[in-house]
Design an enzyme around this catalytic site. Sequence first.
Site, PDB file in Angstrom:
ATOM      1  N   GLY A   1      39.841  52.601  38.773  1.00 21.69           N
ATOM      2  CA  GLY A   1      40.449  52.924  39.771  1.00 21.69           C
ATOM      3  C   GLY A   1      41.273  51.712  40.046  1.00 21.69           C
ATOM      4  O   GLY A   1      42.783  52.164  39.960  1.00 21.69           O
ATOM      5  N   ASP A   2      40.712  50.736  39.759  1.00 27.45           N
ATOM      6  CA  ASP A   2      41.671  49.428  40.121  1.00 27.45           C
ATOM      7  C   ASP A   2      42.366  48.987  38.671  1.00 27.45           C
ATOM      8  O   ASP A   2      43.433  48.326  38.920  1.00 27.45           O
ATOM      9  CB  ASP A   2      40.391  48.348  40.059  1.00 27.45           C
ATOM     10  CG  ASP A   2      39.343  48.692  41.257  1.00 27.45           C
ATOM     11  OD1 ASP A   2      39.771  49.096  42.047  1.00 27.45           O
ATOM     12  OD2 ASP A   2      38.179  48.573  41.521  1.00 27.45           O
TER      13      ASP A   2
END
Length: 300
Positions: A250-251
């Site tokens: 996600g990052d």
Amino acid sequence: MIYTATFNPSLDYIVQLDTFTAGAVNRTKHERIFGGGKGINVSIVLHNLGVDSITLGFIAGFTGDEIERQVKSFGCKTDFIHLSDGLSRINVKLKADVESEINGQGPEIDKTSLKAFFDKLNQIHHEDVLVLAGSIPSTLPSDIYEKIMEHLADKSIKIVVDATCNLLLNVLKYKPFLIKPNHHELGEIFNTILTTDEEIISCAKKLQAKGAQNVLVSMAGDGAILITSDGKIYKSPVPKGIVKNSVGAGDSMVAGFLAGLLTTNNIEKAFKIGVATGSASAFSEALATKEEVMKLLQQL
């Protein structure tokens, strides 16, 4: 310039075992130690994609020194505040027949150090980007994200928020440039389970009505959806590949989106680069490299 903030960075001790038996001596098959945290992950991937950033946050003790050493070894610029007491946390991630995590608490952040952090925020200028990512340690005020956005409200800074539940909801009044919940987190906000694209889009638009400009929703193997500030909706599947490590995916999507936006000035292209970057990290034991991203981007 892009700035990323990680309030409780860690050394992630990732342990691979064939099986894990509670109450017994277990032998590792493979192990790695990474300096991490959501904001740090964003900075590392940005650097891999050729975009500079500065990592902000708090570190303490020998574990903090190692976190900073590792972040710098990736080529990233750091501007951490060094706390005088305590140790930066160690998170243990067990990968066996099932995955388990034991996350440390981290050091206490005193008022003087917090003031020093706000002083560093004053270096952020008009049209810079600030990424606020992850949970807040118990020693910080629960409204710290709100205080930061209020502090910077008159600077026209693009603020990206990757957080959950009330931490995310409470900052929407400051009109963040981008928020990135996953579909599970989006469902939790509205106390429901989202099963269709239409439901996801409907909930994302409700967050826009509360102030979010752009909403990027990651959906693991089902791809991602972007709802833009001008009402456009984009959906992308994920490229084909074998998931090896979901930590940091996600990052990485956030980093890919920002890198794409800065290099192309096209939000649709930025969205696709974000999807490819998140997938590249998921398909690798480490965080995405530019070569991996470009290869997957061809599938989109």
